[in-house]
Scaffold this motif. Structure first.
Motif, PDB file in Angstrom:
ATOM      1  N   GLN A 917       0.814  -1.215   0.000  1.00 40.10           N
ATOM      2  CA  GLN A 917       0.000   0.000   0.000  1.00 40.10           C
ATOM      3  C   GLN A 917       0.848   1.267   0.000  1.00 40.10           C
ATOM      4  OE1 GLN A 917      -3.206  -0.100  -0.260  1.00 40.10           O
ATOM      5  NE2 GLN A 917      -4.044  -1.929   0.692  1.00 40.10           N
ATOM      6  N   VAL A 918       2.163   1.168  -0.101  1.00 41.92           N
ATOM      7  CA  VAL A 918       3.019   2.337   0.071  1.00 41.92           C
ATOM      8  C   VAL A 918       3.284   3.093  -1.238  1.00 41.92           C
ATOM      9  CG1 VAL A 918       4.188   1.321   2.056  1.00 41.92           C
ATOM     10  CG2 VAL A 918       5.136   0.987  -0.226  1.00 41.92           C
ATOM     11  N   LEU A 919       2.805   2.604  -2.357  1.00 46.63           N
ATOM     12  CA  LEU A 919       3.141   3.204  -3.648  1.00 46.63           C
ATOM     13  C   LEU A 919       2.765   4.691  -3.731  1.00 46.63           C
ATOM     14  CD1 LEU A 919       4.490   2.348  -6.264  1.00 46.63           C
ATOM     15  CD2 LEU A 919       2.245   1.800  -7.184  1.00 46.63           C
ATOM     16  N   PRO A 920       1.551   5.103  -3.343  1.00 47.66           N
ATOM     17  CA  PRO A 920       1.228   6.543  -3.422  1.00 47.66           C
ATOM     18  C   PRO A 920       2.094   7.406  -2.498  1.00 47.66           C
ATOM     19  CG  PRO A 920      -0.517   5.351  -2.286  1.00 47.66           C
ATOM     20  CD  PRO A 920       0.385   4.327  -2.883  1.00 47.66           C
ATOM     21  N   VAL A 921       2.559   6.839  -1.387  1.00 50.54           N
ATOM     22  CA  VAL A 921       3.453   7.588  -0.497  1.00 50.54           C
ATOM     23  C   VAL A 921       4.776   7.857  -1.221  1.00 50.54           C
ATOM     24  CG1 VAL A 921       4.544   7.627   1.760  1.00 50.54           C
ATOM     25  CG2 VAL A 921       2.372   6.430   1.466  1.00 50.54           C
ATOM     26  N   PHE A 922       5.303   6.854  -1.929  1.00 46.30           N
ATOM     27  CA  PHE A 922       6.515   7.054  -2.722  1.00 46.30           C
ATOM     28  C   PHE A 922       6.302   8.152  -3.771  1.00 46.30           C
ATOM     29  CE2 PHE A 922       8.620   2.588  -2.152  1.00 46.30           C
ATOM     30  CZ  PHE A 922       8.976   2.960  -0.869  1.00 46.30           C
ATOM     31  N   HIS A 923       5.121   8.132  -4.403  1.00 47.18           N
ATOM     32  CA  HIS A 923       4.833   9.137  -5.422  1.00 47.18           C
ATOM     33  C   HIS A 923       4.828  10.540  -4.824  1.00 47.18           C
ATOM     34  CE1 HIS A 923       2.712   5.869  -8.013  1.00 47.18           C
ATOM     35  NE2 HIS A 923       4.014   5.900  -8.215  1.00 47.18           N
ATOM     36  N   CYS A 924       4.275  10.680  -3.629  1.00 46.53           N
ATOM     37  CA  CYS A 924       4.278  11.989  -2.965  1.00 46.53           C
ATOM     38  C   CYS A 924       5.700  12.413  -2.586  1.00 46.53           C
ATOM     39  CB  CYS A 924       3.392  11.941  -1.714  1.00 46.53           C
ATOM     40  SG  CYS A 924       1.633  11.784  -2.068  1.00 46.53           S
ATOM     41  N   VAL A 950      11.839  -0.524   3.133  1.00 43.48           N
ATOM     42  CA  VAL A 950      10.637  -1.140   2.552  1.00 43.48           C
ATOM     43  C   VAL A 950      11.015  -1.982   1.339  1.00 43.48           C
ATOM     44  CG1 VAL A 950       8.456  -0.669   1.377  1.00 43.48           C
ATOM     45  CG2 VAL A 950       9.084   0.646   3.410  1.00 43.48           C
ATOM     46  N   ILE A 951      11.853  -1.438   0.462  1.00 53.02           N
ATOM     47  CA  ILE A 951      12.217  -2.141  -0.773  1.00 53.02           C
ATOM     48  C   ILE A 951      12.998  -3.417  -0.468  1.00 53.02           C
ATOM     49  CG2 ILE A 951      13.616  -1.970  -2.871  1.00 53.02           C
ATOM     50  CD1 ILE A 951      11.008  -0.422  -2.997  1.00 53.02           C
ATOM     51  N   SER A 952      13.977  -3.302   0.413  1.00 50.53           N
ATOM     52  CA  SER A 952      14.838  -4.461   0.694  1.00 50.53           C
ATOM     53  C   SER A 952      14.101  -5.568   1.428  1.00 50.53           C
ATOM     54  CB  SER A 952      16.061  -4.024   1.504  1.00 50.53           C
ATOM     55  OG  SER A 952      15.662  -3.409   2.721  1.00 50.53           O
ATOM     56  N   SER A 953      12.959  -5.246   2.054  1.00 52.44           N
ATOM     57  CA  SER A 953      12.207  -6.282   2.773  1.00 52.44           C
ATOM     58  C   SER A 953      11.324  -7.100   1.856  1.00 52.44           C
ATOM     59  CB  SER A 953      11.343  -5.638   3.866  1.00 52.44           C
ATOM     60  OG  SER A 953      10.336  -4.825   3.286  1.00 52.44           O
ATOM     61  N   LEU A 954      11.146  -6.639   0.627  1.00 53.80           N
ATOM     62  CA  LEU A 954      10.262  -7.334  -0.309  1.00 53.80           C
ATOM     63  C   LEU A 954      11.023  -8.398  -1.083  1.00 53.80           C
ATOM     64  CD1 LEU A 954       8.275  -4.309  -1.783  1.00 53.80           C
ATOM     65  CD2 LEU A 954       7.379  -6.042  -0.254  1.00 53.80           C
ATOM     66  N   SER A 955      10.302  -9.428  -1.474  1.00 54.49           N
ATOM     67  CA  SER A 955      10.877 -10.457  -2.348  1.00 54.49           C
ATOM     68  C   SER A 955      10.630 -10.047  -3.789  1.00 54.49           C
ATOM     69  CB  SER A 955      10.225 -11.812  -2.065  1.00 54.49           C
ATOM     70  OG  SER A 955      10.535 -12.727  -3.090  1.00 54.49           O
ATOM     71  N   ASN A 956      11.610 -10.346  -4.662  1.00 51.36           N
ATOM     72  CA  ASN A 956      11.440  -9.943  -6.062  1.00 51.36           C
ATOM     73  C   ASN A 956      10.390 -10.770  -6.787  1.00 51.36           C
ATOM     74  OD1 ASN A 956      13.133 -12.220  -5.917  1.00 51.36           O
ATOM     75  ND2 ASN A 956      13.978 -11.805  -7.931  1.00 51.36           N
ATOM     76  N   THR A 957       9.865 -11.823  -6.157  1.00 51.86           N
ATOM     77  CA  THR A 957       8.795 -12.601  -6.780  1.00 51.86           C
ATOM     78  C   THR A 957       7.428 -11.984  -6.517  1.00 51.86           C
ATOM     79  OG1 THR A 957       8.685 -14.026  -4.833  1.00 51.86           O
ATOM     80  CG2 THR A 957      10.088 -14.740  -6.651  1.00 51.86           C
ATOM     81  N   GLN A 958       7.352 -11.051  -5.586  1.00 49.40           N
ATOM     82  CA  GLN A 958       6.086 -10.377  -5.335  1.00 49.40           C
ATOM     83  C   GLN A 958       5.857  -9.328  -6.422  1.00 49.40           C
ATOM     84  OE1 GLN A 958       7.438  -9.903  -0.928  1.00 49.40           O
ATOM     85  NE2 GLN A 958       5.262  -9.474  -0.955  1.00 49.40           N
ATOM     86  N   TRP A 962       8.231  -4.723  -8.024  1.00 49.57           N
ATOM     87  CA  TRP A 962       8.726  -3.968  -9.170  1.00 49.57           C
ATOM     88  C   TRP A 962       8.094  -2.581  -9.244  1.00 49.57           C
ATOM     89  CZ3 TRP A 962      13.024  -5.740 -10.862  1.00 49.57           C
ATOM     90  CH2 TRP A 962      13.313  -7.100 -10.742  1.00 49.57           C
ATOM     91  N   SER A 963       6.814  -2.488  -8.930  1.00 49.09           N
ATOM     92  CA  SER A 963       6.199  -1.157  -8.934  1.00 49.09           C
ATOM     93  C   SER A 963       6.763  -0.294  -7.815  1.00 49.09           C
ATOM     94  CB  SER A 963       4.677  -1.291  -8.798  1.00 49.09           C
ATOM     95  OG  SER A 963       4.344  -2.017  -7.627  1.00 49.09           O
ATOM     96  N   ASN A 964       6.969  -0.877  -6.646  1.00 45.86           N
ATOM     97  CA  ASN A 964       7.562  -0.113  -5.544  1.00 45.86           C
ATOM     98  C   ASN A 964       9.005   0.291  -5.856  1.00 45.86           C
ATOM     99  OD1 ASN A 964       5.252  -0.260  -4.065  1.00 45.86           O
ATOM    100  ND2 ASN A 964       5.970  -1.758  -2.595  1.00 45.86           N
ATOM    101  N   LEU A 965       9.764  -0.637  -6.461  1.00 48.24           N
ATOM    102  CA  LEU A 965      11.151  -0.322  -6.812  1.00 48.24           C
ATOM    103  C   LEU A 965      11.200   0.832  -7.811  1.00 48.24           C
ATOM    104  CD1 LEU A 965      14.205  -1.045  -6.757  1.00 48.24           C
ATOM    105  CD2 LEU A 965      13.751  -2.555  -8.703  1.00 48.24           C
TER     106      LEU A 965
END
Length: 1597
Positions: A917-924, A950-958, A962-965
């Motif tokens: 759910q953090v994508l819009p926060v990154f955009h801001c 946040v990025i490093s805690s995610l798996s690249n299979t999720q 990629w959208s968050n990165l």
């Protein structure tokens, strides 16, 4: 034992009574248990009495008393002994019992057998040495048993122990003892043997555990076949195992068993059967289980030689497979072809049962060596294809069983050497041919069953993506036939579900495409109904495979159209519509049934499942496209879409009533809107232009008629507080998704044609803001109020997206939109909705939905929507954001006015929201951070850190990774952020550099990470947007400040594991299929291949302009950094392996330098030339040499004035030039290119001649060859110019060249001269004409035999579209002449240090010294006396080790063992024949050891009795063999009395002897080869025995 025997003999001298002697040995009348020594003496004495013919009633009574009074209690009680001592005691006592039974007759044998059987019943099997003692007792007396009932009881007890299912160590030991000792003893009686045989062999299909059965059969081998010794008395016919099918089934099961010992026993039994058949020369046939299948075994006198050859080859192959080494096995594999030649008759029928061949392949398939498995699979497919084997029972089961198990191994699907990337692997192609051929030859009645089992097997285990893909492709390539029914369709659906578990989306989609093609090709449409077809289609994902507009979709439509009238009628099918197609009738009924919704008793029902809506929408669109296809076939142009109208009519009827009829059941409205949304989404997935899609146009026009009604309904639901339960949140999402689609339709149709959206948007905004502003009871909020707030915020989110994405609707001017902006900018961010304290509806489902976990998701969604709305505001007014909170603006937007507070709230949101759910926060943050970095650096650094966490805690299979990165990269590497950080060179600058390194490190484990970063940076630096250019004077300045990003990109790339490379190869294969595979069309191209990092960097460099000052500075800095990196790599490892990471990095950086070279000016090149020459002095691999030579040639061609520096390279001493002279001589071989731009060529040529000539006489042959190549080129140029001063050199040069051109003989010199002239770098390569991206990155690496991972084909430069090549860039393709070349067999070499002759070596090295151990001898003794003394001591050695080498038949091994045994003082060496000692090879190895070591002759056939004899003497029988229960030599403790049995050189210890071993010892190994020479193995064990005994002696002292 010697003392006891001496006392007994003393007693015998005083009294000749044997009975008294027995009593004396037993210790008189005392009750003390006998010691081991006394029992062994007793056995020896009884043996002496029996041999001497002593008899009489008194002796029998004494023997009876000894047996029952002394020996039997000893067996039951153990005499206090334990461990090895106990075993020695039991064996000695049983030996004494056997002799007593012979002296006393059958009565004692029966009495002892009864006692032993009673002991076995009392003691459970394997309960310790008690059971072993009872079995040993039975073995001792079995030959003297005559009573039938007792024999029957003994056989039943023995079989019960053998068939016991336990796997405990004790039970296994008891079963092994029975099978190996008792059953053979009982089998001497023919009556008992028949009963053993009947109870031992399992019935058909009851093979079960074969290990114990094989153990027993091996022990009974001498009695299983006619004409062999050992046929005991008794009634009944003689046994012939060859005629029993159960026997052969056990043998075949043993041949493929996982235990090596089982396989050995099975091969032994097969050998014995073949030997017997060859000796008897009589016809025999094992009756087949079914009349139409060949016999499992048969023999014919007429074909004796051919049969013998067949079985010898068969056994040879099976024995060779035990080695598990492909280089040993591969030469034997051609014999498989000869097996098939013997096995097939001229009419093409099986002469031998094919199960024998299946045993070979199963053994190969189950090998630990994957190379052997691959070879077995390839051999099986090839033989089946070439031999066209006839069908046979069990063949299909073999394919579905062991063969498919082998195919599940992913590594089998690798490309073959030399095969291009993207080609189908050999196994994939062979599978296609095999399945098609096999199914064609299979009887028609068996095809359906086989295919069904084959497909079901694909679901029976966890298959990885690669095998599933190629098996699915093989199924899809089977010619069309009617074989699969409903069950087959269900099995295919199950396979589809299995494919979903893999993370490789492209492979997953491709497998789905092939499985759908399989269903279309193989389904018997008369056996399946349209509902079953539609259910199957729902297993396919439209975003991965079955997407509208693809070739696959059109194939499906064509299939449905072709077979329309053939599908089985479903139960609910209407029969009155005969004129309509069955598909239309089905879809019409489907829509009507779908929209039939009963009136709900409770309006607050949950949303229906989406599956039905997806199914109905897909079938409607399929039917519509089939209708269009039908019209095209009938050449109708003006169609009225009768069928599509009928499908949509029930739906439109509901939709048109939504705005006015408030009493429509909620379930019905939900389902109708779900269907509409799915129709629009599925229809819009079409890949070609929407303007050409008549179905979409008709659907859009139809929906537009109901759009106003839908909007009125949605507005009513939002504005009348009807959405107030947790289940209504799903409805909210449905309405908002549908709203977005309707807005798209209105936009495409034109504003005037669409409904009035202004009023709808205004009302929705006002109602949502009103709901959000209501405070209510904050202490105890109600569920309905909280849900309405969530719904309202979600509504505002969609409104913001519509306003942003659809400017043509002119929504910005609305008053409500202005109100919206003010509300959003002042809203309290990260406001957490309090969980309702109570719920009006007392329902368990609602309680579950409002649990803490469920409510947390709702709150997260609410906060997420807040930030989406805020991003809308910040993005619109980013130019008005102040650089700090101190600045004031006329704009009354709080969030814009207070950016620091807003960024602090963003950091808080990152800690509150889940990762998805953090994508819009990154955009801001992307909008805020560039404005605040200068004034609030520490806050921005916190933002970087928290976002990275946040990025490093995610798996690249999720999918969210990629959208968050991408969002993370966009705000951290924003051009303004980079520029501000670089200008201050503060903490932010260091933090960004740290993030760059972390991203590079992450990209080594997560392919595609670096691609995302580099692509964004290169685009923003080269092609900045209007916002970027407004903020910065020149965004390209960031490239210079962060040049390490490009530097790392130029050399980026990992050495992949084999499994990773396989996935990449299969990806390339699927991509090469193009549009034929729908997965390539519908799946998003991610550009995550590691090659794309370097492709992006190279394309970036191609855009740089040397006349641009910033570009020029950047390139010069990059060149310096790359040259420094090359120097660093060279220093870190002076010598590196070909294709190692160091080699690859150096190759990549020199490729990059070659790309940059044309853009560099003379001054810079002149300054860096020394570094380039210095790199040439290194000890480089061939591919790097070519690149360095190429760059030097181009520089000298462009700037001939640099030649003076080049000549200086030849002035260094030989020590420095020995690793590089060939590099500089190769440059001279292209001297004509270098001098193209020079007017005065004569002095330069003269200098070149003088330089080259001195190297033509070098002592190193390779240097002379390179010098002669250069001389030939330069002299040709001199002759063309005709320079008079060169005439004096003409005779010398011409004679030298003539001599080398006309070398005689077939030596290497002539061959190497020809090879070097034909080498591509000297014969074909042109430094100017071949300058292109393809040559640098593909052709040259390929020709220099660099690993394939480093070849970047030109197609990757064209596929990577994020950055295009400049229009003026023309250096793309290699010349055809160079591209078509293959790597030559000449490898460019320099005179390395390893070639220096070592004849000046003066130091001594260790030499072998052969000594005689004189330490324990008297120094003044004559040598002959020493040997005599040693001979006198023979037989009195302290060693109790006997080495048995009767199975060894090579004199060299026997001679070596004799020598080793003598040196370490073995008590005796047992050989198969004493004739070996006269062999010269034996004597050469033994060096007279046979004169000092007792040699005993025991033939192999006598070994069983010899080993049993030694057991009774107390010896532990030790075998050198690898079995499942072998003891490690390093852990085994040798008993003092040890007998070492060595196996045969070829087959080891025979299976019939293994059960007589007490222990198997194996030598631990670390290498690949699995066996030692038998002499070496024996020597290791002899030494280990000696070492342990020496340690014990020292401890005693």
């Amino acid at each position: 034992m010697e003392l006891v025997l001496a006392d007994a003999l003393l007693g015998l001298a005083q009294s000749p009574d044997p009975c008294a002697l027995l009593r004396a040995v037993c210790g008189g009348d005392g009750a003390a248990p006998l010691s081991v020594e006394r029992v062994e003496t007793l056995r020896f004495l009884l043996q002496w009495l029996e041999a001497g013919g002593a008899g009489g009633e008194a002796l029998r009574r004494a023997a009876w008393e000894v047996a029952l009074g002394r020996c039997w209690p000893l067996l039951r009680g153990g005499g206090g002994a334990a461990g090895p001592e106990r075993r020695r005691l039991v064996r000695a006592a049983c030996g004494a019992l056997r002799l007593c039974a012979r002296l006393c007759g059958p009565q004692l044998a029966a009495r002892l057998a009864g006692e032993a059987l009673a002991a076995l019943r009392a003691e459970p099997p394997g309960a310790g040495l008690g059971a072993e003692a009872a079995v040993e007792a039975l073995v001792a007396v079995a030959p003297d048993l005559q009573e039938p009932a007792l024999l029957e009881r003994a056989v039943d007890a023995a079989l019960a122990l053998v068939r016991a299912g336990g796997r405990e160590a004790g039970e296994e030991a008891a079963a092994a003892l029975v099978a190996g000792r008792l059953l053979p003893a009982l089998g001497r009686n023919r009556t008992a043997l028949g009963r053993v045989w009947a109870g031992l062999l399992p019935g058909r299909g009851e093979e079960g555990r074969v290990s114990r059965t094989l153990l027993a059969l091996t022990a009974l081998a001498d009695r299983l076949f006619p004409g062999l010794e050992g046929d005991g008395g008794g009634e009944g016919p003689a046994l012939d195992a060859r005629l029993c099918g159960g026997f052969w089934r056990v043998v075949q099961a043993g041949l493929t068993d996982g235990d090596g010992l089982c396989r050995k026993r099975a091969r032994y039994l097969l050998k014995r059967a073949v030997e017997v058949s060859d000796q008897l020369r009589t016809d025999c046939t094992c009756p087949p289980d079914n009349g139409d299948e060949p016999s499992l075994f048969w023999w014919s006198v007429e074909k004796n030689d051919k049969l013998l050859q067949f079985w010898e080859n068969y056994i040879l192959i099976m024995e060779t497979l035990e080695g598990n080494q492909i280089h040993v096995i591969k030469p034997v594999l051609p014999k498989l072809n000869s097996l098939y030649e013997y096995a097939l008759s001229k009419k093409g029928c099986w002469l031998f049962h094919p199960s024998w061949h299946m045993c070979i392949y199963k053994r190969m398939f189950e090998s630990e060596n994957k190379t052997l498995t691959r070879e077995g699979v390839a051999q099986f497919l090839e033989i089946y294809e070439t031999k066209r084997l006839p069908n046979s029972p069990g063949f299909s089961e073999f394919i579905i069983g062991p063969f498919m198990d082998a195919l599940s191994e992913s590594s089998l699907y690798g490309r073959s050497p030399g095969q291009l990337i993207g080609a189908c692997p050999p196994l994939g192609m062979k599978l296609q041919k095999f399945l098609s051929t096999y199914l064609t030859l299979l009887p028609e009645e068996e095809r359906s069953s086989f295919l069904l089992k084959f497909i079901q097997k694909m679901t029976s285990r966890h298959w990885s993506a690669v095998p599933i893909l190629f098996l699915s492709m093989a199924l899809a390539c089977i010619p069309s036939c009617k074989t699969l029914g409903t069950e087959g369709l269900h099995a295919l659906r199950d396979v589809l579900q299995c494919t979903m578990i893999t993370h490789q989306i492209l492979l997953r989609g491709a497998a789905q495409c092939f499985l759908l093609q399989t269903a279309m090709h193989l389904t018997d449409v008369e056996k399946v109904s349209l509902p079953e077809i539609s259910s199957f289609l729902m297993s396919l994902r439209p975003e991965e495979s079955l997407s509208r507009g693809t070739i696959l979709w059109m194939e499906l439509c064509d299939w449905l159209y072709t077979h329309d009238r053939c599908f089985r009628k479903s139960i609910n099918c209407h029969v009155e519509h005969q004129e309509r197609s069955s598909l239309s009738v089905y879809v019409h009924a489907l829509v009507e049934d779908y929209l039939k919704a009963p009136a709900s008793t409770r309006e607050n029902c949950f949303m229906p499942d989406w599956f039905e809506a997806k199914l109905v929408a897909t079938m409607i669109l399929l039917a519509a496209d089939v209708e269009e296809m039908k019209n095209k076939h009938s050449k109708k142009t003006n169609t009225e879409w009768v069928e599509l109208k009928s499908f949509l009519h029930p739906l439109l009827d509901v939709l048109l009533k939504l705005g006015t009829n408030v009493y429509i059941p909620t379930l019905k409205t939900d389902k109708s809107l779900q269907l509409l949304l799915k129709l629009l989404q599925t229809c819009l997935l079409k890949q070609y232009s929407p303007q050409d899609d008549v179905v979409l146009s008709f659907l859009s026009n139809s929906v537009m008629t109901a759009a106003e009604s839908i909007l009125e309904f949605v507005l009513r639901r939002f504005t009348t507080s009807e959405l107030n339960t947790v289940s209504d949140l799903d409805r909210c999402n449905l309405y908002l998704a549908l709203l977005s689609e309707l807005v798209n339709l209105c936009s495409n149709a034109g504003w005037k044609k669409g409904p009035s959206i202004w009023n709808f948007i205004s009302s929705l905004i006002n109602t949502s803001i009103k709901n959000l502003q209501e405070t209510g009871n904050e202490q105890e909020p109600k569920l309905g109020e909280q849900i309405q707030k969530v719904v309202s915020m979600a509504s505002l989110t969609v409104v913001c997206e519509i306003i942003d994405q659809k400017p043509e609707l002119q929504l910005k001017s609305l008053h409500a939109v202005k109100t919206l902006k003010g509300f959003i900018s002042s809203v309290q961010l990260n406001q957490v909705l309090k969980k309702p304290s109570y719920i009006e509806e007392k329902n368990s489902l609602f309680e579950e939905s409002t649990s803490s976990q469920g409510w947390g998701k709702i709150v997260a969604s609410y906060i997420h929507d807040q930030w989406v709305c805020l991003h809308f505001i910040l993005n619109k007014y980013h130019k008005f954001i102040p650089l700090s909170n101190d600045e004031t603006l006329e704009l009354s937007l709080l969030a814009v006015q207070r950016p620091i507070r807003t960024l602090q709230s963003a950091l808080e949101a990152l800690t509150l929201l889940p990762s998805d759910q953090v994508l819009p926060v990154f955009h801001c943050m992307k909008v805020l951070v560039p404005k605040l970095l200068g004034s609030s650096e520490s806050l921005c650094i916190d933002a970087f850190d928290l976002a990275w966490k946040v990025i490093s805690s995610l798996s690249n299979t999720q999918l969210i990774f990629w959208s968050n990165l991408k969002a993370f990269v966009q705000f951290v590497f924003d051009t303004e952020v980079l520029a501000v950080a670089a200008s201050s060179k503060g903490q932010a600058y260091s933090k960004i550099k740290e993030i760059i390194l972390k991203l590079v490190e992450m990209s080594t484990a997560r392919t595609g990470v670096f691609n995302t970063v580099l692509s964004y940076c290169c685009q923003s630096w080269l092609f900045p947007t209007a916002d970027d250019t407004g903020a910065l004077e020149n965004p390209f300045s960031n490239a210079g400040n962060y040049s390490e990003l490009i530097t790392e990109a130029c050399v980026f790339g990992m050495v992949f594991r084999r499994d990773q490379r396989l996935i990449q190869d299969v990806h390339a294969f699927v991509e090469n299929l193009g549009d034929e595979c729908a997965a390539n069309v519908v799946t998003e191209s991610t550009n995550r291949d590691d090659h794309y990092v370097r492709v992006c960097a190279v394309k970036f460099l191609c855009w740089l302009d040397g006349s641009n000052t910033l570009h020029k500075m950047f390139m010069e800095d990059l060149v310096i950094k790359l040259l420094d990196k090359d120097e660093l790599v060279s220093k870190s490892r002076t010598r590196y392996y070909v294709n190692s990471l160091q080699h690859r990095i150096k190759n990549r950086l020199w490729q990059t330098l070659l790309v940059i070279f044309p853009k560099l000016d003379q001054n810079f090149l002149t300054g860096t030339l020394n570094k380039i020459f210095q790199a040439g002095f290194g000890n480089n691999q061939a591919s790097i040499k070519y690149l360095i030579e190429w760059i030097i040639i181009l520089i000298l061609h462009r700037y001939p004035q640099c030649l003076e520096k080049f000549w200086n390279c030849f002035c260094y001493g030989e020590e420095k030039l020995k690793t590089s002279i060939c590099t500089f001589l190769s440059v001279l071989s292209h001297f004509d290119i270098i001098l193209e731009n020079t007017s005065e060529k004569k002095p330069i040529l003269k200098k070149a001649l003088l330089v080259v000539l001195q190297w033509c006489f070098n002592h190193n042959f390779s240097v002379r060859l390179y010098a002669l190549v250069a001389l030939k080129k330069i002299w040709g140029m001199c002759k063309a110019l005709y320079v008079e001063e060169f005439e004096a050199l003409t005779p010398v040069i011409e004679s030298s060249l003539h001599q080398v051109e006309n070398m005689h003989g077939a030596g290497n010199a002539r061959k190497n001269w020809q090879r070097i002239q034909d080498h591509f770098f000297f014969a074909t390569f042109h430094p100017l004409k071949d300058y292109s991206l393809e040559t640098i990155f593909y052709t040259l690496p390929r020709l220099s035999e660099l690993v394939e991972d480093e070849w970047i084909p030109l197609c990757k430069f064209t596929r990577y579209t994020d950055i295009s090549l400049p229009a003026a860039f023309h250096w793309l393709h290699s010349r055809t002449e160079l591209l078509n070349l293959k790597p030559s067999d000449w490898s460019q070499q320099d005179m390395g240090s390893d070639l220096v002759e070592m004849d000046n070596q003066t130091e001594w090295t260790d030499v072998q010294k052969k000594i005689i151990p004189w330490k324990n001898s008297s120094p003044d003794l004559d040598l002959e006396l020493v040997f005599q003394d040693r001979a006198a001591k023979l037989g009195k050695s302290n060693s109790r080790l006997i080495v048995v080498a009767s199975l060894i038949d090579k004199p060299t091994n026997l001679g070596g063992l004799c020598r080793t045994s003598e040196i370490f003082g073995a008590s005796a060496l047992v050989v198969g024949s004493l004739h070996y000692i006269n062999d010269k090879q034996f004597q050469h190895l033994s060096v007279s050891a046979e004169q000092w070591l007792p040699l005993v002759e025991v033939k192999p056939s006598q070994l069983v009795n010899y080993l049993q004899q030694k057991k009774t003497e107390g010896y532990t029988i030790i075998g050198v063999e690898q079995t499942a229960k072998s003891s490690d030599l390093t852990e085994y403790s040798f008993p003092e009395k040890s007998l070492l049995l060595l196996g045969n050189e070829h087959e080891g210890i025979p299976a019939n002897l293994i059960q007589h071993l007490d222990v198997c010892v194996e030598i631990p190994q670390q290498g690949i080869i699995r066996s030692l020479n038998v002499h070496v193995s024996g020597a290791l064990l002899i030494w280990e025995y000696t070492r342990q005994q020496l340690i014990k002696q020292k401890q005693l002292k």
